[in-house]
Design a protein around this motif. Sequence first.
Motif, PDB file in Angstrom:
ATOM      1  N   GLU A   1       0.839  -1.211   0.000  1.00  0.00           N
ATOM      2  CA  GLU A   1       0.000   0.000   0.000  1.00  0.00           C
ATOM      3  C   GLU A   1       0.871   1.256   0.000  1.00  0.00           C
ATOM      4  N   TRP A   2       1.939   1.251   0.809  1.00  0.00           N
ATOM      5  CA  TRP A   2       2.839   2.395   0.885  1.00  0.00           C
ATOM      6  C   TRP A   2       3.541   2.631  -0.451  1.00  0.00           C
ATOM      7  N   LYS A   3       3.971   1.547  -1.109  1.00  0.00           N
ATOM      8  CA  LYS A   3       4.679   1.659  -2.387  1.00  0.00           C
ATOM      9  C   LYS A   3       3.807   2.283  -3.469  1.00  0.00           C
ATOM     10  N   ASN A   4       2.503   2.094  -3.374  1.00  0.00           N
ATOM     11  CA  ASN A   4       1.594   2.555  -4.428  1.00  0.00           C
ATOM     12  C   ASN A   4       0.767   3.779  -4.029  1.00  0.00           C
ATOM     13  N   ARG A   5       1.101   4.392  -2.888  1.00  0.00           N
ATOM     14  CA  ARG A   5       0.307   5.528  -2.426  1.00  0.00           C
ATOM     15  C   ARG A   5       0.468   6.716  -3.382  1.00  0.00           C
ATOM     16  N   PRO A   6      -0.552   7.563  -3.499  1.00  0.00           N
ATOM     17  CA  PRO A   6      -0.444   8.764  -4.353  1.00  0.00           C
ATOM     18  C   PRO A   6       0.597   9.734  -3.795  1.00  0.00           C
ATOM     19  N   LEU A   7       1.266  10.450  -4.680  1.00  0.00           N
ATOM     20  CA  LEU A   7       2.277  11.425  -4.291  1.00  0.00           C
ATOM     21  C   LEU A   7       1.848  12.826  -4.710  1.00  0.00           C
ATOM     22  N   SER A   8       2.570  13.835  -4.228  1.00  0.00           N
ATOM     23  CA  SER A   8       2.272  15.227  -4.590  1.00  0.00           C
ATOM     24  C   SER A   8       2.606  15.473  -6.055  1.00  0.00           C
ATOM     25  N   ALA A   9       2.007  16.523  -6.621  1.00  0.00           N
ATOM     26  CA  ALA A   9       2.229  16.828  -8.035  1.00  0.00           C
ATOM     27  C   ALA A   9       3.625  17.377  -8.295  1.00  0.00           C
ATOM     28  N   VAL A  10       4.162  18.133  -7.332  1.00  0.00           N
ATOM     29  CA  VAL A  10       5.461  18.791  -7.527  1.00  0.00           C
ATOM     30  C   VAL A  10       6.361  18.552  -6.321  1.00  0.00           C
ATOM     31  N   TYR A  11       7.620  18.205  -6.589  1.00  0.00           N
ATOM     32  CA  TYR A  11       8.647  18.122  -5.550  1.00  0.00           C
ATOM     33  C   TYR A  11       9.791  19.056  -5.947  1.00  0.00           C
ATOM     34  N   PRO A  12      10.020  20.112  -5.179  1.00  0.00           N
ATOM     35  CA  PRO A  12      11.104  21.042  -5.520  1.00  0.00           C
ATOM     36  C   PRO A  12      12.470  20.378  -5.609  1.00  0.00           C
ATOM     37  N   ILE A  13      12.758  19.432  -4.709  1.00  0.00           N
ATOM     38  CA  ILE A  13      14.059  18.766  -4.695  1.00  0.00           C
ATOM     39  C   ILE A  13      13.852  17.278  -4.447  1.00  0.00           C
ATOM     40  N   ILE A  14      14.565  16.434  -5.185  1.00  0.00           N
ATOM     41  CA  ILE A  14      14.627  15.014  -4.836  1.00  0.00           C
ATOM     42  C   ILE A  14      16.091  14.597  -4.750  1.00  0.00           C
ATOM     43  N   PHE A  15      16.365  13.662  -3.852  1.00  0.00           N
ATOM     44  CA  PHE A  15      17.680  13.054  -3.707  1.00  0.00           C
ATOM     45  C   PHE A  15      17.551  11.577  -4.075  1.00  0.00           C
ATOM     46  N   ILE A  16      18.534  11.055  -4.765  1.00  0.00           N
ATOM     47  CA  ILE A  16      18.561   9.624  -5.090  1.00  0.00           C
ATOM     48  C   ILE A  16      19.895   9.071  -4.616  1.00  0.00           C
ATOM     49  N   ASP A  17      19.837   7.992  -3.851  1.00  0.00           N
ATOM     50  CA  ASP A  17      21.059   7.411  -3.321  1.00  0.00           C
ATOM     51  C   ASP A  17      20.938   5.894  -3.337  1.00  0.00           C
ATOM     52  N   ALA A  18      22.073   5.224  -3.198  1.00  0.00           N
ATOM     53  CA  ALA A  18      22.100   3.763  -3.212  1.00  0.00           C
ATOM     54  C   ALA A  18      22.903   3.238  -2.027  1.00  0.00           C
ATOM     55  N   ILE A  19      22.401   2.158  -1.421  1.00  0.00           N
ATOM     56  CA  ILE A  19      23.108   1.467  -0.341  1.00  0.00           C
ATOM     57  C   ILE A  19      23.155  -0.010  -0.720  1.00  0.00           C
ATOM     58  N   HIS A  20      24.307  -0.636  -0.545  1.00  0.00           N
ATOM     59  CA  HIS A  20      24.482  -2.016  -0.987  1.00  0.00           C
ATOM     60  C   HIS A  20      24.382  -3.005   0.176  1.00  0.00           C
ATOM     61  N   PHE A  21      23.736  -4.142  -0.110  1.00  0.00           N
ATOM     62  CA  PHE A  21      23.531  -5.195   0.871  1.00  0.00           C
ATOM     63  C   PHE A  21      23.885  -6.544   0.258  1.00  0.00           C
ATOM     64  N   SER A  22      24.181  -7.505   1.117  1.00  0.00           N
ATOM     65  CA  SER A  22      24.432  -8.884   0.675  1.00  0.00           C
ATOM     66  C   SER A  22      23.188  -9.720   0.925  1.00  0.00           C
ATOM     67  N   VAL A  23      22.780 -10.472  -0.107  1.00  0.00           N
ATOM     68  CA  VAL A  23      21.575 -11.307  -0.029  1.00  0.00           C
ATOM     69  C   VAL A  23      21.922 -12.707  -0.507  1.00  0.00           C
ATOM     70  N   ARG A  24      21.371 -13.714   0.177  1.00  0.00           N
ATOM     71  CA  ARG A  24      21.577 -15.101  -0.235  1.00  0.00           C
ATOM     72  C   ARG A  24      20.386 -15.559  -1.072  1.00  0.00           C
ATOM     73  N   GLU A  25      20.637 -15.937  -2.290  1.00  0.00           N
ATOM     74  CA  GLU A  25      19.605 -16.461  -3.183  1.00  0.00           C
ATOM     75  C   GLU A  25      20.095 -17.792  -3.748  1.00  0.00           C
ATOM     76  N   ASP A  26      19.293 -18.849  -3.565  1.00  0.00           N
ATOM     77  CA  ASP A  26      19.643 -20.186  -4.059  1.00  0.00           C
ATOM     78  C   ASP A  26      21.023 -20.623  -3.557  1.00  0.00           C
ATOM     79  N   GLY A  27      21.323 -20.262  -2.308  1.00  0.00           N
ATOM     80  CA  GLY A  27      22.573 -20.674  -1.693  1.00  0.00           C
ATOM     81  C   GLY A  27      23.777 -19.847  -2.075  1.00  0.00           C
TER      82      GLY A  27
END
Length: 394
Positions: free
Chosen positions: A144-170
């Motif tokens: 529900e949070w991922k699909n919630r409506p957002l505002s029409a205008v955002y004066p500033i946005i920041f985009i960043d990345a953080i890396h994690f280790s995940v185990r998939e199929d061993g």
Amino acid sequence: MLQEYDIQNAQDIQDALKDLLGGTIKEMMEAEMDDHLGYEKSERTNDDSEDRNYRNGYKSKRVNSSYGSMDIDVPQDRNSSFEPKIVKKRQKDISDIDQKIISMYAKGMTTKQISETMQDIYGFEASEGFISDVTDKILPQIEEWKNRPLSAVYPIIFIDAIHFSVREDGIVHKVAAYVVLGINTEGKKEVLSLVIGENESSNYWLTVLNSLKNRGVQDILIRCSDGLSGIKEAITTAYPETEQQRCIVHMVRNTLKYVANKDMKEFAKDLKTVYTAVDEEAALEQLERVKGKWSPQYPYAMKRWYENWDAVSPVFKFSADIRKAFYTTNAIESLNATLRRLNRQRSVFPSTQALLKALYLATFEATRKWTMPIRNWGQILGELAIMYLDRIPE
């Protein structure tokens, strides 16, 4: 659980979880009664006095939980002096017990650590499977949070990345969690998107940005991020009028990783004279000064400033207050610190879904405190309204 409860459908699962929760709470109260009386249920006592206190059966109590209404057996004592803490007298709602488990998960604890904590506190084992089932309950909330409506205008946005280790199929592999954080027209921070991706590309970022458009974001004035692969092309396609600004925090951080610890403080102080200069001409003069001073010791350190100057220089057309919104760490670094704490708690996540749950819960925990606008927002908004005519709603 499948065998014991003969599970055939979703309602059977719900009933089984309700029964498990009821048994868990009963064990908690039994441990509390042991502490109250000073001896365990099966333990004999040498106290034969007439006024000694002892167990006196159970009293059924109906309560509401996250799984619906249920009956629990509350231990009783002869003197009626026992007051359980896990389910207090006259308490009719126990859904907060689930929230305690979820809160521990949000702080980065694994299901095993939560289980051990419950063992330490209450003297019984809440299985990792049960705790996982409790935390899975927030999956619909995440969707529900991922699909919630957002505002029409955002004066500033920041985009960043953080890396994690995940185990998939061993196999353990690295994934990146990408955070899109916006400053809305009220000056308040808001996490717009949190996605896990492995391959950065313009197509990938276009998908993320189109998701924002589909949720109502019509315009973004300024995008601030590090040099994420494909992001510039994707922004140009999705929001062609957006100003693209290289994140000063990342520029400084990437520079200082080539500098010895003993020189970091002085080097950082010199770098500040570049991005706080009164205009671009003065900034270029400071850039040359810093290069001349430090290049003999650290010839590679300033290279990225020259390579990315076209993405750094837009900052100089803004006032000091707006610049601070770009290069202070407060906007996104406080959230990143919370998310990076997960890395310290868990070296490897057992699955992508487990990582997603932890990320969203940690995000929910961090953003509850975001109630105030950033400093001097009124002045910043006024300046942006002049610079970006008719793009900020009245």
